[in-house]
Design an enzyme around this catalytic site. Structure first.
Site, mmCIF file in Angstrom:
data_model
loop_
_atom_site.group_PDB
_atom_site.id
_atom_site.type_symbol
_atom_site.label_atom_id
_atom_site.label_comp_id
_atom_site.label_asym_id
_atom_site.label_seq_id
_atom_site.Cartn_x
_atom_site.Cartn_y
_atom_site.Cartn_z
ATOM 1 C CE1 TYR A 1 46.097 44.882 -42.839
ATOM 2 C CE2 TYR A 1 47.180 43.594 -44.555
ATOM 3 C CZ TYR A 1 47.018 43.907 -43.222
ATOM 4 O OH TYR A 1 47.756 43.265 -42.268
ATOM 5 C CG ASP B 1 55.207 42.028 -42.325
ATOM 6 O OD1 ASP B 1 56.346 42.217 -41.871
ATOM 7 O OD2 ASP B 1 54.210 41.876 -41.604
ATOM 8 C CB ILE C 1 43.239 40.516 -42.565
ATOM 9 C CG1 ILE C 1 44.220 39.427 -42.995
ATOM 10 C CG2 ILE C 1 43.940 41.847 -42.372
ATOM 11 C CD1 ILE C 1 44.924 39.708 -44.301
#
Length: 462
Positions: free
Chosen positions: A344, A299, A318
């Protein structure tokens, strides 16, 4: 592979046709390798690479077809769909075969002619091998190992940098191809398009793999060769791996972390002047590139040509980024490494981040705005006018409409007397503020409805 190896035991008795019937006399394997020219060996195929040859005392797995001199077949391992597994030089084979196997390479094919005195002699085997039979064997060697063997590791690619290596209790993600010693593929994570994810050194892997992975760097590629007594033993795995099989794993390490890891921060660029460092509750605008630990891109805000805008310390990002973005100056560039339990997790992010992946963010802070106290969307920067309602109700009719309310709030923000929460649509905030004051929902606010939210002496919200 994730199943534990079973203990090694001595092999079962060989098939009847290769049981040793002791005969007198001694013989060497081939002319040139010994003195007995009656034992004949033809090397029909020899592989280009032969890192190891059979020695007396080794354990071997091989296929064979046994025939008489007229070509009649009397036995075949292929018919049983199983290799013949046996120690060499320990009296478990007829003497001629014990000698003929010595010096063979894996994948080598030999034609062996064994005279009666090195086979079943004048007695033969009732109903199977006539007396004084010359035996012919077409032999293909599949595997060699010795009870003294250890795990063998050959690193064929080393990354330029290696800040950390695998230790006991680390969690790793790696790709592998699993083959037998003859090169036959039995398993591959590449074919499944999914890494193998596991702890190392706590019994989740076969012992040989537990040992073979230690000391490996992310990005490293190595060949790990494991003898069967450190793999799946004499029983195999019951599916793809036969008993007594040596295993060869071609491993590429992609990821490495420990459950005790926290985030790590490396400052790349720190501006000389830093008026304010980011704090929990602040609103930040920053650019970032996101990669996995092996450098795989997942990303980037740069690729979208748009900054990532968020509050920090409030759970909008996060946990590792919430922590890693604290104390940053405008203009600062830093690298933030986030372990999966602060990223994640085991599930990952569908289509972008695999489960249990360490994340690496290279960030550049462009804007920093002090946030409002928790629960506020608008605050006054000074003392609140005691005649606030009258100031908003410019026409003096005792009622404030949305247009009047919005005009007044924006004027306060423009003059620096008030502040809206950054990062949100200003019109949406103002409309919500008006709706909160319009307690009977009739589209206008009266003096009786109008109240301040008083939580802190200098922070009042309408």
């Amino acid at each position: 592979m994730a199943f534990r190896a079973r203990g090694w035991r001595s092999p079962p008795p060989p098939p009847l046709l290769l049981l040793l019937l002791w005969v007198t006399g001694q013989a060497a394997p081939v002319a040139g390798l010994g003195l007995d020219t009656e034992l004949q060996i033809e090397r029909r195929f020899v592989p280009d690479e032969c890192p190891r040859t059979v020695r007396s005392g080794d354990f071997v797995r091989y296929h064979y077809v046994g025939t008489f001199s007229d070509g009649q077949k009397f036995d075949s391992s292929y018919d049983r769909d199983s290799t013949f597994n046996v120690f060499v030089g320990k009296g478990q084979l007829i003497a001629g075969m014990d000698q003929a196997l010595v010096g063979m390479c894996v994948n080598e094919r030999r034609f062996v002619k064994i005279p009666p005195k090195l086979a079943y002699g004048s007695e033969g085997v009732s109903g199977v091998i006539p007396p004084d039979s010359v035996l012919h064997f077409d032999v293909l060697l599949m595997d060699i190992w010795n009870s003294e063997d250890q795990v063998q590791v050959h690193t064929y690619f080393t990354p330029p940098s290696c800040p950390r290596t695998i230790q006991v209790s680390d969690f790793v993600r790696y790709h592998y191809n699993g083959t037998f010693l003859d090169g036959t593929l039995f398993d591959s994570s590449h074919n499944r398009m999914k890494t193998y994810d596991t702890y190392v050194g706590i019994g989740w892997l076969i012992p040989g793999m537990d040992k073979g992975l230690l000391g490996m760097c992310v990005g490293e590629k190595r060949i790990i060769t494991i003898p069967p007594f450190l793999a799946y033993g004499e029983d195999g795995d019951g599916k793809d791996i036969p008993g007594q099989a040596s295993l060869v794993f071609d491993v590429a390490l992609l990821d490495l972390h420990n459950p005790k890891d926290g985030i790590s921060i490396e400052n790349k660029v720190v501006p000389e002047n830093c008026e304010r460092r980011s704090q929990s509750g602040d609103f930040l605008r920053y650019h970032y590139n996101g990669t996995l630990l092996d450098g795989t891109f997942f990303d980037s805000s740069y690729s979208r040509n748009r900054t990532f805008d968020t509050y920090i310390g409030q759970g909008y990002v996060i946990a590792g980024m919430d922590e890693g973005l604290l104390g940053v100056c405008i203009g600062e560039k830093r690298r933030i490494v986030v372990p999966p339990h602060l990223g994640y997790g085991e599930e990952g992010r569908d289509g972008e981040v695999p489960g249990s992946a360490v994340l690496v963010f290279d960030i550049e802070l462009l804007e920093l705005v002090a946030g409002l106290p928790e629960g506020y969307m608008f605050i006054w920067n000074g003392e609140v006018s005691p005649n606030l309602f009258e100031e908003i109700d410019k026409d003096g009719n005792g009622e404030v409409l949305l247009e009047e309310f919005s005009e007044y709030i924006h004027a306060q923000v423009a003059s620096g007397k008030g502040k809206l929460a950054p990062g949100f649509d200003a019109e949406v905030i103002v409309k919500n503020m008006f709706t909160n004051q319009d307690r009977n929902g009739d589209g206008k606010v009266t003096a009786e409805e109008f109240k301040l939210k008083d939580q802190e002496a200098k922070h009042d919200e309408l």
